[in-house]
Design a protein around this motif. Structure first.
Motif, PDB file in Angstrom:
ATOM      1  N   SER A 143       0.834  -1.203   0.000  1.00  0.00           N
ATOM      2  CA  SER A 143       0.000   0.000   0.000  1.00  0.00           C
ATOM      3  C   SER A 143       0.866   1.249   0.000  1.00  0.00           C
ATOM      4  N   LEU A 144       0.328   2.293  -0.598  1.00  0.00           N
ATOM      5  CA  LEU A 144       0.919   3.622  -0.539  1.00  0.00           C
ATOM      6  C   LEU A 144      -0.206   4.636  -0.402  1.00  0.00           C
ATOM      7  N   ARG A 145       0.143   5.775   0.172  1.00  0.00           N
ATOM      8  CA  ARG A 145      -0.846   6.845   0.365  1.00  0.00           C
ATOM      9  C   ARG A 145      -0.278   8.123  -0.226  1.00  0.00           C
ATOM     10  N   LEU A 146      -1.008   8.698  -1.168  1.00  0.00           N
ATOM     11  CA  LEU A 146      -0.604   9.960  -1.772  1.00  0.00           C
ATOM     12  C   LEU A 146      -1.439  11.090  -1.181  1.00  0.00           C
ATOM     13  N   SER A 147      -0.796  12.228  -0.995  1.00  0.00           N
ATOM     14  CA  SER A 147      -1.488  13.418  -0.516  1.00  0.00           C
ATOM     15  C   SER A 147      -1.246  14.573  -1.464  1.00  0.00           C
ATOM     16  N   CYS A 148      -2.210  15.473  -1.525  1.00  0.00           N
ATOM     17  CA  CYS A 148      -2.087  16.659  -2.365  1.00  0.00           C
ATOM     18  C   CYS A 148      -2.667  17.838  -1.592  1.00  0.00           C
ATOM     19  N   ALA A 149      -1.807  18.768  -1.220  1.00  0.00           N
ATOM     20  CA  ALA A 149      -2.245  19.972  -0.527  1.00  0.00           C
ATOM     21  C   ALA A 149      -2.726  20.985  -1.551  1.00  0.00           C
ATOM     22  N   VAL A 150      -3.964  21.402  -1.416  1.00  0.00           N
ATOM     23  CA  VAL A 150      -4.579  22.329  -2.365  1.00  0.00           C
ATOM     24  C   VAL A 150      -4.786  23.670  -1.672  1.00  0.00           C
ATOM     25  N   SER A 151      -4.339  24.741  -2.297  1.00  0.00           N
ATOM     26  CA  SER A 151      -4.480  26.061  -1.694  1.00  0.00           C
ATOM     27  C   SER A 151      -4.808  27.096  -2.752  1.00  0.00           C
ATOM     28  N   GLY A 152      -5.286  28.241  -2.289  1.00  0.00           N
ATOM     29  CA  GLY A 152      -5.490  29.383  -3.162  1.00  0.00           C
ATOM     30  C   GLY A 152      -6.813  29.457  -3.883  1.00  0.00           C
ATOM     31  N   TYR A 153      -7.757  28.562  -3.566  1.00  0.00           N
ATOM     32  CA  TYR A 153      -9.041  28.638  -4.260  1.00  0.00           C
ATOM     33  C   TYR A 153     -10.118  29.130  -3.315  1.00  0.00           C
ATOM     34  N   THR A 154     -11.147  29.768  -3.896  1.00  0.00           N
ATOM     35  CA  THR A 154     -12.252  30.287  -3.105  1.00  0.00           C
ATOM     36  C   THR A 154     -13.597  29.767  -3.593  1.00  0.00           C
ATOM     37  N   TYR A 155     -13.665  29.393  -4.872  1.00  0.00           N
ATOM     38  CA  TYR A 155     -14.938  28.892  -5.398  1.00  0.00           C
ATOM     39  C   TYR A 155     -15.239  27.545  -4.757  1.00  0.00           C
ATOM     40  N   PRO A 156     -16.453  27.358  -4.203  1.00  0.00           N
ATOM     41  CA  PRO A 156     -16.714  26.181  -3.375  1.00  0.00           C
ATOM     42  C   PRO A 156     -17.071  24.900  -4.127  1.00  0.00           C
ATOM     43  N   ARG A 157     -17.291  24.976  -5.418  1.00  0.00           N
ATOM     44  CA  ARG A 157     -17.707  23.795  -6.168  1.00  0.00           C
ATOM     45  C   ARG A 157     -16.564  23.350  -7.078  1.00  0.00           C
ATOM     46  N   TYR A 158     -16.253  22.074  -7.042  1.00  0.00           N
ATOM     47  CA  TYR A 158     -15.046  21.621  -7.730  1.00  0.00           C
ATOM     48  C   TYR A 158     -15.101  20.138  -8.076  1.00  0.00           C
ATOM     49  N   CYS A 159     -14.158  19.772  -8.894  1.00  0.00           N
ATOM     50  CA  CYS A 159     -13.798  18.379  -9.121  1.00  0.00           C
ATOM     51  C   CYS A 159     -12.291  18.285  -8.907  1.00  0.00           C
ATOM     52  N   MET A 160     -11.863  17.395  -8.059  1.00  0.00           N
ATOM     53  CA  MET A 160     -10.440  17.184  -7.798  1.00  0.00           C
ATOM     54  C   MET A 160     -10.137  15.706  -7.946  1.00  0.00           C
ATOM     55  N   GLY A 161      -8.947  15.410  -8.405  1.00  0.00           N
ATOM     56  CA  GLY A 161      -8.656  14.009  -8.616  1.00  0.00           C
ATOM     57  C   GLY A 161      -7.202  13.694  -8.864  1.00  0.00           C
ATOM     58  N   TRP A 162      -6.979  12.443  -9.200  1.00  0.00           N
ATOM     59  CA  TRP A 162      -5.644  11.921  -9.456  1.00  0.00           C
ATOM     60  C   TRP A 162      -5.570  11.335 -10.857  1.00  0.00           C
ATOM     61  N   PHE A 163      -4.491  11.666 -11.513  1.00  0.00           N
ATOM     62  CA  PHE A 163      -4.187  11.106 -12.816  1.00  0.00           C
ATOM     63  C   PHE A 163      -2.837  10.404 -12.727  1.00  0.00           C
ATOM     64  N   ARG A 164      -2.563   9.550 -13.683  1.00  0.00           N
ATOM     65  CA  ARG A 164      -1.238   8.942 -13.741  1.00  0.00           C
ATOM     66  C   ARG A 164      -0.779   8.857 -15.182  1.00  0.00           C
ATOM     67  N   GLN A 165       0.532   8.849 -15.321  1.00  0.00           N
ATOM     68  CA  GLN A 165       1.114   8.853 -16.659  1.00  0.00           C
ATOM     69  C   GLN A 165       2.353   7.984 -16.698  1.00  0.00           C
ATOM     70  N   VAL A 166       2.404   7.127 -17.679  1.00  0.00           N
ATOM     71  CA  VAL A 166       3.575   6.320 -17.962  1.00  0.00           C
ATOM     72  C   VAL A 166       4.270   6.936 -19.167  1.00  0.00           C
ATOM     73  N   SER A 167       5.565   6.928 -19.161  1.00  0.00           N
ATOM     74  CA  SER A 167       6.335   7.541 -20.237  1.00  0.00           C
ATOM     75  C   SER A 167       5.857   7.057 -21.606  1.00  0.00           C
ATOM     76  N   GLY A 168       5.566   8.017 -22.481  1.00  0.00           N
ATOM     77  CA  GLY A 168       5.134   7.678 -23.828  1.00  0.00           C
ATOM     78  C   GLY A 168       3.641   7.501 -23.990  1.00  0.00           C
ATOM     79  N   LYS A 169       2.916   7.593 -22.882  1.00  0.00           N
ATOM     80  CA  LYS A 169       1.457   7.435 -22.937  1.00  0.00           C
ATOM     81  C   LYS A 169       0.773   8.683 -22.412  1.00  0.00           C
ATOM     82  N   GLU A 170      -0.517   8.769 -22.696  1.00  0.00           N
ATOM     83  CA  GLU A 170      -1.282   9.921 -22.245  1.00  0.00           C
ATOM     84  C   GLU A 170      -1.555   9.841 -20.749  1.00  0.00           C
TER      85      GLU A 170
END
Length: 127
Positions: free
Chosen positions: A17-44
């Motif tokens: 197991s691993l746990r990733l974190s992402c600190a998000v700052s600087g936004y004020t608009y309350p409605r959002y979509c946030m997520g995780w993407f991944r990329q392997v070299s040479g692919k989208e």
């Protein structure tokens, strides 16, 4: 301005197991979509999991049941808990955000739909 800063990547053996974190700052608009993407070299860059302002989540089929996305609103931190890791989970992982009234919608796996990105964190899973 909006900033996203990832942490928590690293190397793990298959089944671990691993746990990733992402600190998000600087936004004020309350409605959002946030997520995780991944990329392997040479692919989208491909969507892994997202969460919206109402806590609704969506997952790619390849991680459903193994990964869990959540958001700690008190700390403005996006979290990806990754269990039962597989070698094919090896990639650079990025957190992303967009601020729109309807949340994530049906095309959340397209990276072009997101406006803000972190710098990425490497995840390597060995067999």
């Amino acid at each position: 301005q909006v900033q996203l800063v990832e942490s928590g990547g690293g190397s793990e053996q298959a089944g671990g197991s691993l746990r990733l974190s992402c600190a998000v700052s600087g936004y004020t608009y309350p409605r959002y979509c946030m997520g995780w993407f991944r990329q392997v070299s040479g692919k989208e860059r491909d969507g892994v999991a997202v969460i919206d302002h109402d806590g609704r989540t969506s997952y790619a089929d390849s991680v459903e049941g193994r990964f869990t996305i959540s958001k700690d609103n008190a700390k403005n931190t996006l979290i990806l808990q990754m269990n039962s890791l597989k070698p094919e989970d090896t990639a650079m992982y990025y957190c992303a955000a967009r601020f729109v009234p309807y949340g994530c919608g049906g095309v959340w796996r397209r990276s072009s739909n997101f406006d803000y990105w972190g710098q990425g964190t490497q995840v390597t899973v060995s067999s």
